[in-house]
Design an enzyme around this catalytic site. Structure first.
Site, PDB file in Angstrom:
ATOM      1  N   SER A   4      -1.119 -10.394 -28.774  1.00  0.00           N
ATOM      2  CA  SER A   4      -3.016 -10.170 -29.549  1.00  0.00           C
ATOM      3  C   SER A   4      -2.719  -9.016 -30.380  1.00  0.00           C
ATOM      4  O   SER A   4      -2.554  -8.006 -30.295  1.00  0.00           O
ATOM      5  CB  SER A   4      -3.285  -9.750 -28.216  1.00  0.00           C
ATOM      6  OG  SER A   4      -4.641  -9.444 -27.922  1.00  0.00           O
ATOM      7  N   TYR A  54      -4.197  -5.332 -19.362  1.00  0.00           N
ATOM      8  CA  TYR A  54      -4.080  -6.708 -21.407  1.00  0.00           C
ATOM      9  C   TYR A  54      -3.648  -6.064 -22.681  1.00  0.00           C
ATOM     10  O   TYR A  54      -2.489  -7.022 -22.632  1.00  0.00           O
ATOM     11  CB  TYR A  54      -5.543  -7.551 -21.126  1.00  0.00           C
ATOM     12  CG  TYR A  54      -5.452  -8.225 -22.407  1.00  0.00           C
ATOM     13  CD1 TYR A  54      -5.014  -9.974 -21.607  1.00  0.00           C
ATOM     14  CD2 TYR A  54      -5.902  -8.088 -23.201  1.00  0.00           C
ATOM     15  CE1 TYR A  54      -5.232 -10.978 -22.490  1.00  0.00           C
ATOM     16  CE2 TYR A  54      -5.636  -9.634 -24.771  1.00  0.00           C
ATOM     17  CZ  TYR A  54      -5.382 -10.435 -23.878  1.00  0.00           C
ATOM     18  OH  TYR A  54      -5.022 -11.257 -25.140  1.00  0.00           O
TER      19      TYR A  54
END
Length: 303
Positions: free
Chosen positions: A173, A186
């Protein structure tokens, strides 16, 4: 002294050669043929995973679909067959469970064959602030996002190494390149993926296993259940649709790109090490990233 100069010239020659080779590959990229490949996709029941499966469906590859959501995974299988896939296999697998990954991997080898393209896509994004994230939830994020990829790599990489052939595709990401507000767990899990795959690619290269390719996916937010209604407040960081991202991922695999970073503005994150921290925080505010995260996750009830 003479040997030092000679070695330096040889090094520069190699660097220049690799530079022009890479430039040529960008202009005229090689295009992988997927016929006969066995493609395993984790998190295939919905979102990007489903769309990747549908993009591969007409390309004559065998699809192996892993998800904990059996109903949606079967729906992906039906759609893939509708889109042209001839061989599709579905398996129930919680990829954060190491024993389950290894057990299902053995079944895949026996029932389908050795996986040649592994696409690690399963992931979660709780969207809580650091101190609001329970210890168990932090561990869960790392297990689902990061350790699941460790287990699948360990399960399927040995056969690729033996054949010196395969492709590892790992979804990270933009948050792995730039620690994101309200996403400490995350961001940590995605940064771990990037560094692990860079290290693994180095191992494969220096041990002569150059037939195994690596692609690291680093997108900004995508309009899936994971984003839970996240809306960017700037055109510089658009929220893409899963269908578009899946197309870019399959194209990156076909062209054997090492990184797929999208949008292009995410490349600017790489300059953070040269930039004073206060300027980076100002940029975050200017892009309204904290505001976007608060609107998407801050108003929701705590789990």
């Amino acid at each position: 002294m003479f040997n030092f100069i000679l070695n330096t010239l040889q090094f520069l020659k190699l660097i220049i050669s690799l530079f022009f080779k890479n430039l040529f590959s960008l202009i005229c990229p090689c295009k992988k043929n997927f016929a006969g490949e066995i493609v395993l996709i984790t998190g295939s029941g919905n979102g990007i995973g489903r769309q990747i499966a549908l993009k591969f469906a007409p390309l004559e590859a065998t699809l192996v679909l892993w998800d904990v959501d059996d109903k949606n995974n079967e729906e992906t299988s039906k759609l893939a067959k509708k889109y042209g896939a001839k061989r599709v296999f579905t398996y129930h697998c919680d990829c954060s469970n190491r024993e389950q990954v290894y057990e299902q991997a053995d079944k895949v080898r026996k029932e389908v064959g050795d996986v040649t393209i592994l696409i690690n896509n399963a992931g979660i994004l709780p969207g809580k602030k650091f101190l609001d994230t329970a210890d168990a939830d932090f561990e869960k994020t790392l297990n689902v996002n990061f350790f699941s990829q460790v287990w699948t790599l360990k399960a399927f990489l040995p056969a690729m190494i033996a054949a010196n052939r395969g492709h590892l595709v790992n979804t990270a990401s933009a948050a792995g390149l730039w620690g994101t507000y309200r996403a400490a767990d995350y961001s940590a899990s995605k940064a771990a993926i990037i560094e692990m795959m860079e290290s693994l690619d180095s191992e494969l290269h220096h041990t002569g296993k150059c037939g195994i390719k690596t692609t690291i996916i680093c997108p900004y937010f995508i309009n899936t259940k994971l984003a839970r209604g996240f809306k960017s407040q700037t055109c510089l960081l658009p929220v893409y649709e899963p269908d578009y991202v899946a197309s870019k991922i399959v194209d990156a695999i076909r062209k054997e790109k090492f990184y797929l970073i999208m949008p292009l503005t995410v490349y600017l994150f790489a300059f953070k090490i040269f930039t004073p921290r206060k300027i980076l925080l100002f940029i975050e505010s200017w892009l309204k990233i904290p505001d976007s995260m608060e609107k998407a996750y801050g108003q929701k009830k705590k789990d």
